[in-house]
Write a protein that holds these residues in place. Structure first.
Motif, mmCIF file in Angstrom:
data_model
loop_
_atom_site.group_PDB
_atom_site.id
_atom_site.type_symbol
_atom_site.label_atom_id
_atom_site.label_comp_id
_atom_site.label_asym_id
_atom_site.label_seq_id
_atom_site.Cartn_x
_atom_site.Cartn_y
_atom_site.Cartn_z
ATOM 1 N N ASP A 69 0.832 -1.204 0.000
ATOM 2 C CA ASP A 69 0.000 0.000 0.000
ATOM 3 C C ASP A 69 0.867 1.255 0.000
ATOM 4 O O ASP A 69 0.568 2.229 -0.697
ATOM 5 N N THR A 91 -5.034 -1.173 -5.982
ATOM 6 C CA THR A 91 -6.432 -0.739 -6.087
ATOM 7 C C THR A 91 -6.608 0.547 -6.882
ATOM 8 O O THR A 91 -7.722 0.869 -7.263
ATOM 9 N N SER A 92 -5.527 1.291 -7.121
ATOM 10 C CA SER A 92 -5.673 2.534 -7.886
ATOM 11 C C SER A 92 -5.992 2.202 -9.340
ATOM 12 O O SER A 92 -5.524 1.207 -9.891
ATOM 13 N N ASN A 93 -6.805 3.064 -9.941
ATOM 14 C CA ASN A 93 -7.209 2.845 -11.326
ATOM 15 C C ASN A 93 -6.248 3.536 -12.274
ATOM 16 O O ASN A 93 -5.974 4.727 -12.106
#
Length: 159
Positions: free
Chosen positions: A8, A120-122
């Protein structure tokens, strides 16, 4: 810190780095690879970085990392790769390939073993994380330009 927390943090470093690039570039997740006690995260820039703008591109990253308090580790002799290290031991690398594709990666320090989820980031373009990465295919009026940036320009890259 466990491997997921480290991953993360690596994602956060990459998010902040890509947000510092102006004008913005399109990027995709390339890989996320857990090791025995570390995690590698990489993103590839799909915007073509012209030969004339590669040094400026890396300069933007270096300025951001220095401004974040990261320490310079090394640069390649050809000027197309640079490595930095955060205060908490995360290794950051930027590399611009001969085809103008930039790759940004973070390797975490050794931490407590745990499961690691995908980022999780686009991406701000197509996601190639589970496909073969094509050559950079997005043109930018600024980053893909064959015009050298004037060293006399007081404003730097325009957005």
């Amino acid at each position: 810190m466990n491997m997921q927390e480290a991953a993360d943090r690596a994602d956060s470093i990459l998010d902040e780095t890509l947000a510092a690039i102006n004008p913005p570039v399109q990027w995709t997740h390339t890989y996320s690879m857990p090791g025995d006690c570390y995690v590698d995260r990489e993103r590839s820039v799909m915007t073509m970085i012209s030969e004339e703008r590669r040094g400026s591109f890396l300069g933007v990253l270096e300025d951001h990392w220095k401004g974040s308090g990261y320490s310079f580790v090394a640069a390649s002799e050809n000027g197309l790769a640079v490595n930095f290290k955060t205060q908490d031991g995360f290794q950051i690398q930027a590399l611009v390939g001969s085809n103008g594709q930039a790759h940004l990666s973070v390797t975490t320090p050794c931490v407590e073993k745990s499961e690691v989820a995908s980022p999780t980031s686009n991406p701000n373009g197509p996601n190639y994380s589970k496909r073969e990465l094509p050559a950079p295919n997005i043109r930018s009026d600024f980053w893909s330009s064959a015009m050298p940036i004037s060293t006399a320009s007081p404003t730097g890259p325009a957005g």
